[in-house]
Design a protein around this motif. Structure first.
Motif, short mmCIF file in Angstrom:
data_model
loop_
_atom_site.label_atom_id
_atom_site.label_comp_id
_atom_site.label_asym_id
_atom_site.label_seq_id
_atom_site.Cartn_x
_atom_site.Cartn_y
_atom_site.Cartn_z
N PHE A 67 -39.28 66.20 55.11
CA PHE A 67 -38.46 66.98 54.19
C PHE A 67 -37.86 68.21 54.85
N GLY A 68 -38.60 68.93 55.62
CA GLY A 68 -38.09 70.14 56.25
C GLY A 68 -37.94 71.27 55.25
N THR A 69 -37.38 72.36 55.71
CA THR A 69 -37.26 73.53 54.83
C THR A 69 -36.26 73.30 53.72
N SER A 70 -35.15 72.68 54.02
CA SER A 70 -34.16 72.46 52.97
C SER A 70 -34.67 71.46 51.94
N GLY A 71 -35.48 70.51 52.35
CA GLY A 71 -36.06 69.56 51.40
C GLY A 71 -37.03 70.22 50.46
N PHE A 72 -37.91 71.08 51.00
CA PHE A 72 -38.85 71.79 50.14
C PHE A 72 -38.13 72.79 49.24
N THR A 73 -37.07 73.41 49.76
CA THR A 73 -36.28 74.31 48.93
C THR A 73 -35.63 73.54 47.79
N ALA A 74 -35.12 72.35 48.08
CA ALA A 74 -34.50 71.53 47.04
C ALA A 74 -35.51 71.15 45.97
N ILE A 75 -36.70 70.75 46.38
CA ILE A 75 -37.73 70.37 45.40
C ILE A 75 -38.10 71.57 44.53
N ALA A 76 -38.25 72.74 45.15
CA ALA A 76 -38.62 73.93 44.39
C ALA A 76 -37.52 74.32 43.41
N VAL B 105 -29.51 70.76 44.10
CA VAL B 105 -28.73 69.60 44.52
C VAL B 105 -28.03 69.88 45.85
N ILE B 106 -27.51 71.09 46.02
CA ILE B 106 -26.87 71.45 47.28
C ILE B 106 -27.90 71.45 48.42
N ALA B 107 -29.09 71.98 48.16
CA ALA B 107 -30.13 71.97 49.19
C ALA B 107 -30.57 70.54 49.50
N ALA B 108 -30.57 69.66 48.49
CA ALA B 108 -30.91 68.25 48.72
C ALA B 108 -29.86 67.58 49.60
N LEU B 109 -28.59 67.91 49.36
CA LEU B 109 -27.54 67.35 50.22
C LEU B 109 -27.70 67.83 51.66
N LEU B 110 -28.03 69.09 51.82
CA LEU B 110 -28.27 69.60 53.18
C LEU B 110 -29.47 68.91 53.82
N ALA B 111 -30.48 68.63 53.03
CA ALA B 111 -31.68 67.97 53.56
C ALA B 111 -31.39 66.54 53.98
N VAL B 112 -30.50 65.87 53.26
CA VAL B 112 -30.20 64.48 53.61
C VAL B 112 -29.44 64.42 54.93
N PHE B 113 -28.51 65.34 55.12
CA PHE B 113 -27.68 65.28 56.32
C PHE B 113 -28.22 66.10 57.49
N ALA B 114 -29.33 66.80 57.31
CA ALA B 114 -29.90 67.60 58.40
C ALA B 114 -30.57 66.69 59.41
N LYS B 115 -30.42 67.04 60.66
CA LYS B 115 -31.07 66.27 61.72
C LYS B 115 -32.45 66.86 61.96
N PRO B 116 -33.46 66.02 62.09
CA PRO B 116 -34.80 66.55 62.37
C PRO B 116 -34.84 67.16 63.76
#
Length: 105
Positions: free
Chosen positions: A22-31, A78-89
């Protein structure tokens, strides 16, 4: 609201099927999605408690403002989720095997 729930479920499926952290943007999106949902539900509850009296118009307006704040948080999620989807690990360093580099402390 149904489309938002569908989008969140599909986003979680993408992460589970791709086995991507998930990374930081993924956890931010969930929160943000969780907090935004709770705030919107609280606003809906406050709005539903109002009757038809003119005196309760302020309570209804407050409820609608709370709902709006909840939906702003949901939009941020939703914006953070979009960033999480396209972020490279981040690249993982591969350890050197065997005795490579043993002479250097």
């Amino acid at each position: 609201m149904i489309l938002l729930v569908l989008a969140v479920v599909l986003w979680l499926l993408v992460h589970l099927l791709r086995k991507k952290p998930f990374g930081t943007s993924g956890f931010t999106a969930i929160a943000l999605l969780g907090v935004g949902s709770v705030v919107a539900l609280v606003g809906a509850y406050v709005t539903s408690m109002t009757g038809t009296d003119v005196d309760e118009a302020g309570t209804a307006a407050t409820g609608y403002l709370i709902i709006g704040g909840g939906f702003l948080l949901l939009a941020g999620g939703v914006i953070a989720a979009l960033l999480a989807v396209f972020a490279k690990p981040p690249a993982v360093e591969t350890p050197t095997a065997g005795f490579a580099g043993w002479q250097h402390p």
